[in-house]
Design an enzyme around this catalytic site. Structure first.
Site, PDB file in Angstrom:
ATOM      1  N   ARG A  64       0.841  -1.207   0.000  1.00 16.16           N
ATOM      2  CA  ARG A  64       0.000   0.000   0.000  1.00 16.16           C
ATOM      3  C   ARG A  64       0.877   1.259   0.000  1.00 16.16           C
ATOM      4  NH1 ARG A  64      -0.555   4.740   2.391  1.00 16.16           N
ATOM      5  NH2 ARG A  64       0.009   3.798   4.387  1.00 16.16           N
ATOM      6  N   ASP A  65       1.469   1.574   1.137  1.00 20.48           N
ATOM      7  CA  ASP A  65       2.286   2.793   1.213  1.00 20.48           C
ATOM      8  C   ASP A  65       3.423   2.716   0.198  1.00 20.48           C
ATOM      9  OD1 ASP A  65       2.885   5.266   2.166  1.00 20.48           O
ATOM     10  OD2 ASP A  65       3.675   4.633   4.096  1.00 20.48           O
ATOM     11  N   HIS A  96       5.848   4.197  12.509  1.00 16.61           N
ATOM     12  CA  HIS A  96       5.796   4.136  11.040  1.00 16.61           C
ATOM     13  C   HIS A  96       6.819   5.161  10.547  1.00 16.61           C
ATOM     14  CE1 HIS A  96       3.315   4.017   7.153  1.00 16.61           C
ATOM     15  NE2 HIS A  96       4.040   5.096   6.987  1.00 16.61           N
ATOM     16  N   HIS A 102       9.598   6.697   7.873  1.00 13.74           N
ATOM     17  CA  HIS A 102      10.178   6.803   6.527  1.00 13.74           C
ATOM     18  C   HIS A 102      11.671   7.106   6.700  1.00 13.74           C
ATOM     19  CE1 HIS A 102       6.543   6.753   3.866  1.00 13.74           C
ATOM     20  NE2 HIS A 102       5.985   6.852   5.063  1.00 13.74           N
ATOM     21  N   CYS A 120       5.147   9.407  -0.206  1.00  8.37           N
ATOM     22  CA  CYS A 120       3.754   9.822  -0.010  1.00  8.37           C
ATOM     23  C   CYS A 120       3.416  10.835  -1.092  1.00  8.37           C
ATOM     24  CB  CYS A 120       3.559  10.435   1.381  1.00  8.37           C
ATOM     25  SG  CYS A 120       1.889  11.068   1.610  1.00  8.37           S
ATOM     26  N   ASN A 148       9.332   3.944   3.063  1.00  6.07           N
ATOM     27  CA  ASN A 148       9.323   3.509   4.456  1.00  6.07           C
ATOM     28  C   ASN A 148      10.638   2.783   4.708  1.00  6.07           C
ATOM     29  OD1 ASN A 148       6.358   3.199   3.397  1.00  6.07           O
ATOM     30  ND2 ASN A 148       6.241   3.525   5.598  1.00  6.07           N
TER      31      ASN A 148
HETATM   32  C1  LIG Z   1     -10.051  11.605   1.444  1.00  7.49           C
HETATM   33  C2  LIG Z   1     -10.666  11.897   0.099  1.00  7.49           C
HETATM   34  C3  LIG Z   1     -11.465  10.732  -0.410  1.00  7.49           C
HETATM   35  C4  LIG Z   1     -11.605  13.101   0.272  1.00  7.49           C
HETATM   36  O1  LIG Z   1     -11.835  13.665  -0.979  1.00  7.49           O
HETATM   37  P1  LIG Z   1     -12.853  14.865  -1.219  1.00  7.49           P
HETATM   38  O2  LIG Z   1     -12.595  15.407  -2.573  1.00  7.49           O
HETATM   39  O3  LIG Z   1     -12.776  15.822  -0.103  1.00  7.49           O
HETATM   40  O4  LIG Z   1     -14.190  14.049  -1.074  1.00  7.49           O
HETATM   41  P2  LIG Z   1     -15.595  14.172  -1.662  1.00  7.49           P
HETATM   42  O5  LIG Z   1     -16.440  13.430  -0.695  1.00  7.49           O
HETATM   43  O6  LIG Z   1     -15.918  15.584  -2.001  1.00  7.49           O
HETATM   44  O7  LIG Z   1     -15.534  13.308  -3.030  1.00  7.49           O
HETATM   45  C5  LIG Z   1     -14.873  13.767  -4.192  1.00  7.49           C
HETATM   46  C6  LIG Z   1     -14.799  12.639  -5.202  1.00  7.49           C
HETATM   47  O8  LIG Z   1     -14.019  11.556  -4.643  1.00  7.49           O
HETATM   48  C7  LIG Z   1     -14.812  10.360  -4.604  1.00  7.49           C
HETATM   49  N1  LIG Z   1     -14.488   9.674  -3.363  1.00  7.49           N
HETATM   50  C8  LIG Z   1     -14.614  10.138  -2.119  1.00  7.49           C
HETATM   51  N2  LIG Z   1     -14.218   9.206  -1.252  1.00  7.49           N
HETATM   52  C9  LIG Z   1     -13.846   8.131  -1.968  1.00  7.49           C
HETATM   53  C10 LIG Z   1     -13.345   6.852  -1.605  1.00  7.49           C
HETATM   54  N3  LIG Z   1     -13.149   6.514  -0.332  1.00  7.49           N
HETATM   55  N4  LIG Z   1     -13.063   5.990  -2.582  1.00  7.49           N
HETATM   56  C11 LIG Z   1     -13.248   6.310  -3.895  1.00  7.49           C
HETATM   57  N5  LIG Z   1     -13.719   7.522  -4.284  1.00  7.49           N
HETATM   58  C12 LIG Z   1     -14.013   8.419  -3.325  1.00  7.49           C
HETATM   59  C13 LIG Z   1     -16.251  10.854  -4.610  1.00  7.49           C
HETATM   60  O9  LIG Z   1     -17.096   9.846  -5.079  1.00  7.49           O
HETATM   61  C14 LIG Z   1     -16.151  12.021  -5.540  1.00  7.49           C
HETATM   62  O10 LIG Z   1     -16.050  11.542  -6.873  1.00  7.49           O
HETATM   63  P3  LIG Z   1     -16.610  12.391  -8.122  1.00  7.49           P
HETATM   64  O11 LIG Z   1     -18.055  12.619  -7.801  1.00  7.49           O
HETATM   65  O12 LIG Z   1     -15.788  13.663  -8.165  1.00  7.49           O
HETATM   66  O13 LIG Z   1     -16.364  11.483  -9.302  1.00  7.49           O
HETATM   67  C15 LIG Z   1      -9.581  12.284  -0.936  1.00  7.49           C
HETATM   68  O14 LIG Z   1      -8.961  13.435  -0.475  1.00  7.49           O
HETATM   69  C16 LIG Z   1      -8.563  11.208  -1.131  1.00  7.49           C
HETATM   70  O15 LIG Z   1      -8.851  10.127  -1.612  1.00  7.49           O
HETATM   71  N6  LIG Z   1      -7.314  11.513  -0.789  1.00  7.49           N
HETATM   72  C17 LIG Z   1      -6.216  10.565  -0.917  1.00  7.49           C
HETATM   73  C18 LIG Z   1      -5.523  10.473   0.382  1.00  7.49           C
HETATM   74  C19 LIG Z   1      -4.471   9.396   0.320  1.00  7.49           C
HETATM   75  O16 LIG Z   1      -4.731   8.287  -0.113  1.00  7.49           O
HETATM   76  N7  LIG Z   1      -3.256   9.738   0.774  1.00  7.49           N
HETATM   77  C20 LIG Z   1      -2.190   8.768   0.840  1.00  7.49           C
HETATM   78  C21 LIG Z   1      -2.429   7.785   1.950  1.00  7.49           C
HETATM   79  S1  LIG Z   1      -2.075   8.441   3.573  1.00  7.49           S
HETATM   80  C22 LIG Z   1      -0.418   8.102   3.752  1.00  7.49           C
HETATM   81  O17 LIG Z   1       0.202   7.581   2.855  1.00  7.49           O
HETATM   82  C23 LIG Z   1       0.210   8.391   5.065  1.00  7.49           C
HETATM   83  C24 LIG Z   1       0.430   7.138   5.912  1.00  7.49           C
HETATM   84  C25 LIG Z   1      -0.897   6.513   6.334  1.00  7.49           C
HETATM   85  O18 LIG Z   1       1.147   6.144   5.211  1.00  7.49           O
HETATM   86  C26 LIG Z   1       1.193   7.504   7.190  1.00  7.49           C
HETATM   87  C27 LIG Z   1       2.394   8.398   6.911  1.00  7.49           C
HETATM   88  O19 LIG Z   1       3.444   7.955   6.480  1.00  7.49           O
HETATM   89  O20 LIG Z   1       2.206   9.610   7.118  1.00  7.49           O
END
Ligand SMILES: CC(C)(COP(=O)([O-])OP(=O)([O-])OC[C@H]1O[C@@H](n2cnc3c(N)ncnc32)[C@H](O)[C@@H]1OP(=O)([O-])[O-])[C@@H](O)C(=O)NCCC(=O)NCCSC(=O)C[C@@](C)(O)CC(=O)[O-]
Length: 307
Positions: A15-16, A207, A209, A240, A249
């Site tokens: 995933r990450d 966690h 990096h 990220c 990571n």
């Molecule tokens: C959080 C949201 C969804 C909010 O996104 P948003 O734009 O605020 O949400 P929305 O509710 O307004 O929806 C906008 C569009 O997204 C779709 N949507 C809404 N939710 C979903 C969903 N769950 N699955 C699939 N589609 C989704 C929704 O259907 C819509 O589609 P449209 O009508 O425009 O075609 C968006 O900002 C997003 O997906 N962001 C990605 C965040 C991400 O994945 N970041 C990387 C992972 S975190 C990380 O790596 C850190 C970690 C965990 O490893 C720890 C570390 O190291 O720090």
């Protein structure tokens, strides 16, 4: 100082590790990677992320991957779920654990999940309730616990504040994440000492990096306090999408090599993880970034040539 005798490793490579790859990694390769990692003895694998495919296209195959993995008893396959849409997809995919992911930095929260920290907690409340109703394990993750690419310093008390909020949502485990790898051992210990006042240390993970080459020493600093859950990524995959320049990571092979040397039990076979790392590196067309992994692979290669 007594180090833990056992460490739980959470493998986040699928995933990450892969979420930031520019070229689409085929679902088959992701599935084989997960299965190889489980074969190696990893019992916690972050295999999916149900986020917007517009934001993170690489994770768009998460449903297919979860569907086609040969599930092994006792293995926890987890998925990121930022909101109810994600949670519903994770339920349909039979995830064993869901991860709500927030941040200790307001700026990063906005960039990563498009809302403030307070708004994210409100979104997560519903997700947490649904996870509990379905008896699914709930993990919370806190990005930027040791520094933020947009705001810089992050105070331990800000991390503790999010820990308390995730605790109140019922998180079974909370990840303290060094998203950009800027943490150093003293800061790491200060953060864990602060947050452990409000949440059991035994359920806090690390966690890290490796962007600044501090991940292993930070893990060692956390081990000294008794932290016994760590995330790592095979071949050091990762980065990220919302933290420019963030590298992978800490590599699973490097963590295992250190833990094996310390006599700390993980139940994971380092040689098999090295093979999994070689597999995914071939798929990506580049060498992995695990130093132990590369050294062990080179050693094996030269001893094969000498036979
Ligand atoms: C959080 C949201 C969804 C909010 O996104 P948003 O734009 O605020 O949400 P929305 O509710 O307004 O929806 C906008 C569009 O997204 C779709 N949507 C809404 N939710 C979903 C969903 N769950 N699955 C699939 N589609 C989704 C929704 O259907 C819509 O589609 P449209 O009508 O425009 O075609 C968006 O900002 C997003 O997906 N962001 C990605 C965040 C991400 O994945 N970041 C990387 C992972 S975190 C990380 O790596 C850190 C970690 C965990 O490893 C720890 C570390 O190291 O720090």
């Amino acid at each position: 100082m007594t180090l833990p005798t056992h460490v739980k490793l959470v493998e986040v490579g699928p995933r990450d590790g892969l979420q930031n790859e520019k070229e689409t990694v085929p679902a088959e390769a992701k599935i084989e990677l997960v299965e190889r990692l489980v074969d190696a003895g990893l019992t916690n694998v972050e295999a999916a992320s149900f986020v917007s495919p517009k934001w993170v296209p690489q994770m768009a195959t998460s449903g297919e991957v979860m569907d086609r993995i040969r599930r092994r008893p006792g293995v926890v396959y987890s998925a990121l779920t930022p909101n109810m849409k994600g949670l519903e997809a994770a339920l349909a995919a039979r995830a064993d654990e869901v991860v709500i992911f927030g941040s200790a930095s307001e700026a990063f929260s906005q960039r990563n999940i498009n809302c403030s920290i307070a708004a994210s907690i409100e979104r997560f409340r519903e997700v947490a309730r649904a996870a509990k109703a379905h008896s699914i394990r709930l993990r919370g993750s806190i990005s930027c616990s040791f520094g933020c690419p947009y705001q810089g310093e992050v105070a331990p008390e800000d991390v503790a504040d999010v820990v308390r909020r995730l605790r109140d949502l019922g998180c079974d485990e909370i990840d303290i994440a060094d998203t950009i790898g800027t943490g150093t051992p003293a800061k790491v210990q200060a953060v864990y000492e602060t947050v452990a006042q409000d949440y059991p240390l035994a359920r806090l993970s690390g966690h890290f990096h490796d962007t600044y080459g501090q991940a292993l020493v930070n893990i060692y600093a956390a081990l000294q306090l008794g932290v016994s859950i760590f995330h790592s990524s095979v071949a050091g995959l990762g980065g990220c999408p919302y933290a420019k320049g963030a590298t992978g990571n800490v590599a699973t092979e490097d963590v295992l090599y250190m833990l094996d040397g310390l006599g700390i039990h993980t139940g994971v076979d380092l040689e098999k993880v090295v093979e999994a790392g070689q597999f995914i590196s071939r798929q990506l067309g580049r060498a992995g970034s695990s130093q132990a992994g590369n050294a062990l692979a080179a050693k094996r290669h030269s001893s094969n040539q000498n036979v």
